[in-house]
Design an enzyme around this catalytic site. Sequence first.
Site, PDB file in Angstrom:
ATOM      1  N   PRO A  46       0.823  -1.216   0.000  1.00 59.23           N
ATOM      2  CA  PRO A  46       0.000   0.000   0.000  1.00 59.23           C
ATOM      3  C   PRO A  46       0.855   1.263   0.000  1.00 59.23           C
ATOM      4  CG  PRO A  46      -0.055  -1.066   2.162  1.00 59.23           C
ATOM      5  CD  PRO A  46       0.715  -1.970   1.257  1.00 59.23           C
ATOM      6  N   ASP A  47       0.344   2.346  -0.624  1.00 59.03           N
ATOM      7  CA  ASP A  47       1.034   3.636  -0.495  1.00 59.03           C
ATOM      8  C   ASP A  47       0.694   4.226   0.879  1.00 59.03           C
ATOM      9  OD1 ASP A  47      -1.484   4.737  -0.766  1.00 59.03           O
ATOM     10  OD2 ASP A  47      -1.163   5.490  -2.794  1.00 59.03           O
ATOM     11  N   PHE A  48       1.165   5.436   1.149  1.00 56.25           N
ATOM     12  CA  PHE A  48       0.921   6.019   2.471  1.00 56.25           C
ATOM     13  C   PHE A  48      -0.460   6.635   2.574  1.00 56.25           C
ATOM     14  CE2 PHE A  48       5.384   7.033   4.382  1.00 56.25           C
ATOM     15  CZ  PHE A  48       5.602   5.667   4.490  1.00 56.25           C
ATOM     16  N   ARG A  49      -0.810   7.396   1.511  1.00 53.73           N
ATOM     17  CA  ARG A  49      -1.898   8.352   1.721  1.00 53.73           C
ATOM     18  C   ARG A  49      -3.216   8.005   1.067  1.00 53.73           C
ATOM     19  NH1 ARG A  49       2.810  10.913   1.219  1.00 53.73           N
ATOM     20  NH2 ARG A  49       3.486  12.158   2.992  1.00 53.73           N
ATOM     21  N   ASN A  79      11.011   4.681  -2.434  1.00 53.03           N
ATOM     22  CA  ASN A  79      10.531   3.419  -1.878  1.00 53.03           C
ATOM     23  C   ASN A  79      11.618   2.703  -1.095  1.00 53.03           C
ATOM     24  OD1 ASN A  79       8.142   4.010  -3.045  1.00 53.03           O
ATOM     25  ND2 ASN A  79       8.364   2.624  -4.784  1.00 53.03           N
ATOM     26  N   ASP A 105      11.108  -0.599  -0.308  1.00 50.71           N
ATOM     27  CA  ASP A 105      10.763  -2.015  -0.436  1.00 50.71           C
ATOM     28  C   ASP A 105      11.801  -2.843  -1.200  1.00 50.71           C
ATOM     29  OD1 ASP A 105      10.265  -1.420  -3.196  1.00 50.71           O
ATOM     30  OD2 ASP A 105       8.212  -0.858  -2.695  1.00 50.71           O
ATOM     31  N   HIS A 162      15.301   7.361   0.360  1.00 54.58           N
ATOM     32  CA  HIS A 162      14.801   7.233   1.732  1.00 54.58           C
ATOM     33  C   HIS A 162      15.354   5.987   2.412  1.00 54.58           C
ATOM     34  CE1 HIS A 162      11.222  10.117   0.788  1.00 54.58           C
ATOM     35  NE2 HIS A 162      12.393  10.704   0.761  1.00 54.58           N
TER      36      HIS A 162
HETATM   37  P1  CNA Z   1       2.248   8.750  -1.591  1.00 57.41           P
HETATM   38  O1  CNA Z   1       2.246  10.106  -0.997  1.00 57.41           O
HETATM   39  O2  CNA Z   1       1.443   7.699  -0.930  1.00 57.41           O
HETATM   40  O3  CNA Z   1       1.756   8.926  -3.127  1.00 57.41           O
HETATM   41  C1  CNA Z   1       1.591   7.832  -3.992  1.00 57.41           C
HETATM   42  C2  CNA Z   1       1.083   8.347  -5.343  1.00 57.41           C
HETATM   43  O4  CNA Z   1       1.005   7.246  -6.217  1.00 57.41           O
HETATM   44  C3  CNA Z   1      -0.293   8.997  -5.277  1.00 57.41           C
HETATM   45  O5  CNA Z   1      -0.309  10.155  -6.064  1.00 57.41           O
HETATM   46  C4  CNA Z   1      -1.218   7.900  -5.846  1.00 57.41           C
HETATM   47  O6  CNA Z   1      -2.340   8.411  -6.504  1.00 57.41           O
HETATM   48  C5  CNA Z   1      -0.281   7.231  -6.837  1.00 57.41           C
HETATM   49  N1  CNA Z   1      -0.628   5.840  -7.105  1.00 57.41           N
HETATM   50  C6  CNA Z   1      -0.866   4.849  -6.216  1.00 57.41           C
HETATM   51  N2  CNA Z   1      -1.118   3.694  -6.844  1.00 57.41           N
HETATM   52  C7  CNA Z   1      -1.055   3.958  -8.190  1.00 57.41           C
HETATM   53  C8  CNA Z   1      -1.232   3.161  -9.368  1.00 57.41           C
HETATM   54  N3  CNA Z   1      -1.541   1.865  -9.298  1.00 57.41           N
HETATM   55  N4  CNA Z   1      -1.100   3.756 -10.561  1.00 57.41           N
HETATM   56  C9  CNA Z   1      -0.783   5.066 -10.663  1.00 57.41           C
HETATM   57  N5  CNA Z   1      -0.594   5.869  -9.572  1.00 57.41           N
HETATM   58  C10 CNA Z   1      -0.723   5.324  -8.352  1.00 57.41           C
HETATM   59  O7  CNA Z   1       3.715   8.168  -1.721  1.00 57.41           O
HETATM   60  P2  CNA Z   1       5.062   8.915  -2.113  1.00 57.41           P
HETATM   61  O8  CNA Z   1       5.985   7.867  -2.552  1.00 57.41           O
HETATM   62  O9  CNA Z   1       4.825  10.073  -2.994  1.00 57.41           O
HETATM   63  O10 CNA Z   1       5.473   9.494  -0.697  1.00 57.41           O
HETATM   64  C11 CNA Z   1       6.716   9.377  -0.266  1.00 57.41           C
HETATM   65  C12 CNA Z   1       6.858   8.461   0.952  1.00 57.41           C
HETATM   66  C13 CNA Z   1       6.072   7.204   0.845  1.00 57.41           C
HETATM   67  C14 CNA Z   1       8.261   8.017   1.063  1.00 57.41           C
HETATM   68  O11 CNA Z   1       8.794   8.430   2.278  1.00 57.41           O
HETATM   69  C15 CNA Z   1       8.260   6.480   0.977  1.00 57.41           C
HETATM   70  O12 CNA Z   1       9.274   5.923   1.762  1.00 57.41           O
HETATM   71  C16 CNA Z   1       6.937   6.112   1.446  1.00 57.41           C
HETATM   72  N6  CNA Z   1       6.367   4.793   1.120  1.00 57.41           N
HETATM   73  C17 CNA Z   1       7.073   3.822   0.489  1.00 57.41           C
HETATM   74  C18 CNA Z   1       6.498   2.585   0.223  1.00 57.41           C
HETATM   75  C19 CNA Z   1       7.316   1.528  -0.459  1.00 57.41           C
HETATM   76  O13 CNA Z   1       8.500   1.417  -0.221  1.00 57.41           O
HETATM   77  N7  CNA Z   1       6.700   0.751  -1.344  1.00 57.41           N
HETATM   78  C20 CNA Z   1       5.174   2.333   0.575  1.00 57.41           C
HETATM   79  C21 CNA Z   1       4.473   3.346   1.228  1.00 57.41           C
HETATM   80  C22 CNA Z   1       5.081   4.566   1.479  1.00 57.41           C
END
Ligand code: CNA
Length: 303
Positions: A65-68, A140, A142, A159
């Site tokens: 999952p993403d964060f927000r 990311n 991960d 990060h």
């Molecule tokens: P965020 O703020 O959660 O934004 C994610 C963006 O991706 C949003 O604009 C979503 O609409 C978009 N999105 C999500 N899924 C899809 C999809 N399937 N297709 C197209 N667009 C999509 O996350 P950011 O990365 O911008 O924020 C930075 C943080 C999140 C960093 O500090 C990371 O370390 C942190 N993070 C990392 C992970 C990971 O390692 N996978 C997971 C969650 C958060």
Amino acid sequence: MVLTALRLITGFIDACSVLKCRPPNIRNYSTSSETIKAVSSYIRDKCESIVVMAGAGLSTPSGIPDFRSPGTGLYHNLQKYNLPYPEAIFDIQYFVNNPMPFITLAQELYPGQKYRPNLAHYFVRLLHEKGKLLRMYTQNIDGLERLSGIPGDKLIEAHGTFHSASCIVCGDEHDPEIVKQTILSGKVHLCHCKGYVKPDIVFFGEQLPAKFWLHNLDTADTDLLIVLGTSLEVQPFASICDAVPRNTPRLLINRELVGSFGYRDFDNMLVGDIIESIRNLAKDIGWEEELSKLYETCEKRST
Ligand code: CNA
């Protein structure tokens, strides 16, 4: 005092002239086939040094999952950790007093356990194999970029990473495999100085890795910036996007419009699901088959 006032006034005038210069169709974005065609022929025929920026949206198709995102985002699902506030899980002060929430999350996120790279990760690897990738900057943690085979010298994990580990007190490096085994058994690894050892994930209150600052050189050298799945809300990472010269094309592949995208003449956007956009882009470049083959071969081998 006078100097500060002058700076404020000139800053304001600069901002006004930038606003006046904006084309009338600001924040104009589309998923039209013309957009894909123009960008794809540019990638195929002209690009030699692409910079990629990535965020959590790159890994949501892998199941992380993403964060927000409301409802599914990581911050929404942290209740089980009993945190005073969601960001505490990555707060170094909080970790010192209570490392267990991060340890539990790390068990879930450790690369090579549960999650695998998806087609979009392999698209970036293909850019590398074609000699077109200057650098990939990812937020990311991960490790899926590494797992997809993007080499370490092309990758800036801004990060941090699970790939190395160190003591939060004395800074000594520790064998990441031993730290991983300790964490997977549900414990915190201790340093000889008795400090906690954690994977080199950057917490709030910690410095970004020095390699991150390479972007000052990379943004001057790039012929295309591709931004994948990020809200561009976290600084200083998001600033890479604006450090690229104004006449360098930028391509956003995301569910929604973010950051300063749409305010420049050479901005392109593929709005929608990242996998669908990547598939369409690869098809128009003429790499569809090669990308599918790369993805299938690598993922079959590692499952
Ligand atoms: P965020 O703020 O959660 O934004 C994610 C963006 O991706 C949003 O604009 C979503 O609409 C978009 N999105 C999500 N899924 C899809 C999809 N399937 N297709 C197209 N667009 C999509 O996350 P950011 O990365 O911008 O924020 C930075 C943080 C999140 C960093 O500090 C990371 O370390 C942190 N993070 C990392 C992970 C990971 O390692 N996978 C997971 C969650 C958060």
